[in-house]
Design an enzyme around this catalytic site. Structure first.
Site, PDB file in Angstrom:
ATOM      1  N   GLU A   1     -16.361   8.214  48.397  1.00 61.18           N
ATOM      2  CA  GLU A   1     -17.350   8.828  48.519  1.00 61.18           C
ATOM      3  C   GLU A   1     -17.109   9.943  47.550  1.00 61.18           C
ATOM      4  O   GLU A   1     -15.735  10.339  47.438  1.00 61.18           O
ATOM      5  CB  GLU A   1     -17.172   9.678  49.673  1.00 61.18           C
ATOM      6  CG  GLU A   1     -16.518  10.936  49.752  1.00 61.18           C
ATOM      7  CD  GLU A   1     -16.352  11.935  50.924  1.00 61.18           C
ATOM      8  OE1 GLU A   1     -17.242  12.082  50.853  1.00 61.18           O
ATOM      9  OE2 GLU A   1     -15.326  12.491  51.577  1.00 61.18           O
TER      10      GLU A   1
ATOM     11  N   GLU B   1     -12.923  11.938  60.016  1.00 59.65           N
ATOM     12  CA  GLU B   1     -12.017  11.018  59.064  1.00 59.65           C
ATOM     13  C   GLU B   1     -10.792  11.476  58.493  1.00 59.65           C
ATOM     14  O   GLU B   1     -10.278  12.522  58.257  1.00 59.65           O
ATOM     15  CB  GLU B   1     -13.432  11.306  58.336  1.00 59.65           C
ATOM     16  CG  GLU B   1     -13.042  12.666  57.340  1.00 59.65           C
ATOM     17  CD  GLU B   1     -15.227  13.761  56.841  1.00 59.65           C
ATOM     18  OE1 GLU B   1     -14.880  13.597  55.616  1.00 59.65           O
ATOM     19  OE2 GLU B   1     -15.677  12.927  58.061  1.00 59.65           O
TER      20      GLU B   1
END
Length: 409
Positions: free
Chosen positions: A322, A212
């Site tokens: 997030e 990521e």
């Protein structure tokens, strides 16, 4: 007289015992302190490799230009005899670059602040120097640069993490990309961080593997609330493996012009100019390595030997934001923002967005996913909207929110 002498002797003996115990405790404390200092120094030596050139950035960062063959990646036991792949396979690289350049001919790109202060010579890579104060902020040396496990993966319960994402799943993906506008949301609590990124995953929920990358604000890790380029990887759902940036061995960097963990500027502004970063992660079809591209340029890769499930493809791609906090999904909620800090309903110039979310399959072409869905763990705190202005335009994925607010308690 003899009795008094005995009492004096006894008192002196007791004093001596107390003093002796105190000395032992002090010595034990000194030993423990010296051991901790030694451990810190050893960790710093492991992280900060000898450099050929040092660059002092105006934002306070110190960049060390390290020989590409002596970077932290090669401390990993699986990479002891690793041969560096200096660039990805040419055919797929050209296809991805040309598509991105056509899409972004008129866009304004941010840059990294340190680049104004110098450049690293060929054959080296810039690595942000880790200081003693960085290690002292961590909960432990073992946890430095790592995420904490998000909860009970077997039960699907993630206690410390809230996401607002665009998601696609169901086929074998060998790449994904997206263009994310860059903000600087508020971080409320000392251990919180907030990020906007692209994820590629594979494996069961209790032991998934993930690569990521995107931007992040993480005062615990970096010592400030600046927006920075960041990456992460794990092969066990964040339990023990992987880390942010280059704070552990694993990711192999090849680009001398990009510093992972460095400050990004300028930032997008509400009702004003929007600045985007282009993030791409794709698997080289020959080596199997997962390459990271930033602003269309290869930065480096996660070697295929690190992975089991991800060694051939990903089955899940996510784009969005997030927030990590111990005050997630409880009352009172953290006030850490996601994206711009505004809800998705604000749309352009207010909310954070991902434009041109793309996947790569075995056709080796970038394309919009056949099937996408949206998900928000806490819609009243961080919302999502895959907004399509008309039937002839592609959707733009908006996401984010303020955390603690009138609607989020």
């Amino acid at each position: 007289m003899g009795k008094r002498n005995d009492e004096v002797v006894m008192v002196l003996a007791m004093v001596g015992l107390v003093v002796g115990v105190a000395i032992v405790n002090v010595n034990a404390t000194n030993v423990e302190m010296n051991l901790s200092l030694l451990q810190i120094e050893n960790k710093l030596k492991l992280l900060n490799k000898p450099s050929i050139k040092t660059i002092y950035s105006e934002d306070g960062d110190i960049m060390e230009c390290v020989d590409v063959y002596k970077q932290p990646a090669f401390d990993h036991p699986l990479l002891k005899n690793h041969t560096i792949q200096m660039k990805p396979d040419l055919s797929i690289d050209l296809k991805m670059s040309s598509t991105q350049n056509e899409s972004f001919g008129s866009r304004l790109y941010p840059f990294q602040t340190w680049q104004k202060s110098g450049s690293c010579p060929k054959g080296t890579i810039p690595i942000r120097r880790v200081g003693r104060e960085d290690l002292l902020r961590a909960n432990s040396l073992h946890h430095f640069g790592k995420k904490f496990p998000y909860g009970d993966s077997k039960l699907g319960q993630e206690f410390n993490r809230s996401t607002a994402i665009l998601i696609t799943t169901g086929v074998n993906y060998i790449g994904a990309s997206g263009n994310i506008n860059v903000w600087n949301p508020k971080v409320d609590l000392p251990n919180d961080f907030t990020a906007s990124k692209v994820w590629l995953k594979n494996g069961p929920s209790e032991k998934f593997e993930s690569v990521e990358a995107g931007w992040m604000v993480n005062p615990k890790l970096y010592g400030d609330a600046k927006t920075r380029l960041s990456l992460y990887w794990t092969v066990d759902s964040y339990k023990t493996t992987g880390c942010f940036d280059l704070t552990c061995s694993g990711f192999v960097q090849t680009n001398p012009s990009v510093a992972i963990g460095a400050v990004i500027e300028p930032l997008s502004s509400t009702n004003g100019q929007q600045y985007t970063i282009s993030i791409g992660i794709f698997q080289d079809p020959h080596s199997g390595n997962w390459w990271l591209k930033f602003q269309g340029n290869p930065v480096g890769y996660w070697p295929s030997t690190l992975f089991g499930y991800l060694d051939h493809s990903a089955t899940l791609v996510e784009w969005g934001g997030e927030v990590f906090s111990s005050n997630i999904k409880i009352v009172p909620h953290t006030g850490t923002g996601m994206g711009s800090g505004d809800y998705a309903s604000g749309l352009y110039e207010y909310a954070s967005f991902v434009k041109e979310p793309r996947i790569v399959d075995y056709s080796l072409q970038l394309k919009y996913p056949d099937r996408v869905g949206t998900w928000a763990d806490e819609p009243s705190c961080y919302s999502v909207d895959n907004y399509q202005q008309s039937y002839t335009t592609e959707p733009v994925f908006y996401f984010g929110g303020p955390g603690l607010s009138r609607d989020c308690h």
